[in-house]
Design a protein around this motif. Structure first.
Motif, PDB file in Angstrom:
ATOM      1  N   SER A 105       1.664   6.419  -6.995  1.00 26.71           N
ATOM      2  CA  SER A 105       0.486   7.178  -7.404  1.00 26.71           C
ATOM      3  C   SER A 105       0.801   8.645  -7.673  1.00 26.71           C
ATOM      4  CB  SER A 105      -0.601   7.091  -6.325  1.00 26.71           C
ATOM      5  OG  SER A 105      -0.217   7.807  -5.159  1.00 26.71           O
ATOM      6  N   GLU A 128      -8.591   7.013  -3.198  1.00 25.90           N
ATOM      7  CA  GLU A 128      -7.288   6.353  -3.288  1.00 25.90           C
ATOM      8  C   GLU A 128      -6.900   5.754  -1.932  1.00 25.90           C
ATOM      9  OE1 GLU A 128      -3.265   7.615  -5.549  1.00 25.90           O
ATOM     10  OE2 GLU A 128      -3.781   8.861  -3.823  1.00 25.90           O
ATOM     11  N   LYS A 129      -7.128   6.511  -0.840  1.00 26.03           N
ATOM     12  CA  LYS A 129      -6.829   6.005   0.500  1.00 26.03           C
ATOM     13  C   LYS A 129      -7.750   4.854   0.875  1.00 26.03           C
ATOM     14  CE  LYS A 129      -5.073  10.413   2.278  1.00 26.03           C
ATOM     15  NZ  LYS A 129      -5.284  11.508   3.267  1.00 26.03           N
ATOM     16  N   HIS A 175       1.148   4.103  -2.879  1.00 25.36           N
ATOM     17  CA  HIS A 175       1.006   5.527  -2.574  1.00 25.36           C
ATOM     18  C   HIS A 175       2.123   6.346  -3.231  1.00 25.36           C
ATOM     19  CE1 HIS A 175       0.185   9.198  -0.386  1.00 25.36           C
ATOM     20  NE2 HIS A 175       1.421   9.206   0.074  1.00 25.36           N
ATOM     21  N   SER A 235       0.828  -1.200   0.000  1.00 26.07           N
ATOM     22  CA  SER A 235       0.000   0.000   0.000  1.00 26.07           C
ATOM     23  C   SER A 235       0.867   1.256   0.000  1.00 26.07           C
ATOM     24  CB  SER A 235      -0.926  -0.005   1.211  1.00 26.07           C
ATOM     25  OG  SER A 235      -1.699   1.174   1.262  1.00 26.07           O
ATOM     26  N   GLU A 236       1.949   1.244   0.776  1.00 28.76           N
ATOM     27  CA  GLU A 236       2.873   2.380   0.781  1.00 28.76           C
ATOM     28  C   GLU A 236       3.552   2.532  -0.579  1.00 28.76           C
ATOM     29  OE1 GLU A 236       5.307   5.564   1.754  1.00 28.76           O
ATOM     30  OE2 GLU A 236       3.487   4.810   2.713  1.00 28.76           O
TER      31      GLU A 236
END
Length: 358
Positions: free
Chosen positions: A265, A307-308, A262, A258-259
């Motif tokens: 992105s 997105e989060k 991020h 996930s990081e």
């Protein structure tokens, strides 16, 4: 046209980013000052942490800065009827995209470098500085002209004077270790790091060790005597935002993925939002000064929040990894198509797509 728009876009991106960074860093600066007042960090560390926070804020807010800048520049051109003049000269929406992307492509590469490499380094550096400052919090408590405790009262210091070079003069120390009481007096003392451990080195002094009422006292004089200070037992943990990107590329952990998503992105979001901003910026000459900025802010916050949320769903295993990253962009592309159809008509969009496919 291209040169004029590129110049306006770059100036606006820099201005918007500067305003956002100043606002966010100002709030962080208050927290940093509070930590310094509470004694958690030294005054010397304030500027280092502040500089790193500026880097982190710049990497975090470059996406909205580009999005808002494209809207502001193109919206101004529509309100000033510059777009009408360009359209009459044969410059269509394709020319707008070319001019916009000539500007933002270098920004995309810079943003990717900051998100993938600079920002993790800065986050790790901030964590390390704060950790080291907390380790040395007891040493900073030593003040001239008063008794200071360290190591849960086992060390008691008294320093007559501390000069600007952090050298302590006329030092008295009581040390309780292994059921023995030691008294050290020295002309000078200074803090040194030896083999990653913290020591106070006494210079030109005397040491007496023993217990009251006993005869087996140890008396000695020394030129230098080093006393190790027990550091905090807290273990430094590198935050997930500070993990090197090359390590994240090899991980299977969902939180670390996930990081990684991020960070990746950032360049993708700049490209998608810049494409979205071109049709979104079209306003009538009679519209207000801010044009579609209100709707743009709503769109951006919806985009960022989704997105989060998709990242959170991915971490919880509710959606597959690929959808956790690409889902928000599928919706963004659909919204861009809707905007183009609304502004230019379905026939125009179909003709453009056919022209690209042929």
């Amino acid at each position: 046209m291209d040169r004029m728009m590129m110049s306006d876009l770059l100036k606006t991106i820099f201005s918007v980013l500067l305003v956002l960074v100043v606002i966010i860093v100002s709030r962080n600066f208050i927290k940093i000052l509070k930590m310094a007042v509470d004694g958690l960090i030294s005054t010397e560390a304030i500027l280092s942490i502040l500089g790193l926070k500026i880097v982190l804020a710049s990497a975090a807010f470059i996406v909205p800065a580009v999005f808002v800048s494209v809207l502001m520049v193109l919206g101004r051109m529509y309100r000033d009827q510059e777009m009408s003049a360009l359209s009459s000269a044969g410059a269509g929406v394709g020319r707008l995209y070319i001019a916009v992307f000539k500007t933002i492509i270098p920004v995309v590469f810079a943003a990717a470098w900051m998100a993938l490499y600079v920002s993790p380094w800065a986050a790790s550096k901030v964590e390390r500085i704060i950790f080291e400052e907390k380790q040395n919090i007891g040493v900073r408590a030593i003040a001239e002209g008063k008794f200071s405790e360290y190591n849960k009262g086992n060390l008691i210091f008294y320093v007559e004077k501390i000069t600007t070079d952090n050298v302590m003069h006329d030092v008295f120390v009581q040390d309780k270790r292994e059921n023995k009481v030691g008294i050290v007096t020295a002309e000078k003392a200074e803090v040194r790091t030896i083999n990653n451990d913290l020591y106070i080195v006494f210079i030109n002094g005397e040491r007496v060790q023993g217990n009251a009422g006993e005869v087996d006292f140890v008396l000695e004089t020394f030129a230098e005597y080093a006393m190790r200070l027990d550091s905090s037992t807290e273990i430094q943990e590198n935050p997930i935002t500070g993990i090197d990107t090359t390590k994240l590329l090899q991980t299977q952990d969902l939180k670390e993925l996930s990081e990684l998503h991020h960070r990746l992105s950032v360049p993708f979001s700049i490209i998608v939002l810049a494409i979205m901003a071109v049709p979104l910026a079209q306003v009538s000459p009679r519209s207000g000064v801010y044009g579609n900025l209100a709707a743009a802010f709503l769109i951006y916050f919806s985009f960022a929040n989704f997105e989060k949320v998709s990242g959170s769903w991915m971490v919880n295993g509710e959606i597959p990894v690929w959808l956790g990253f690409w889902g928000v962009y599928f919706l963004a592309v659909l919204f861009i198509v809707i905007l183009l159809v609304r502004l230019y008509g379905l026939a125009w969009v179909i003709l453009q797509l056919k022209g690209k496919l042929v």
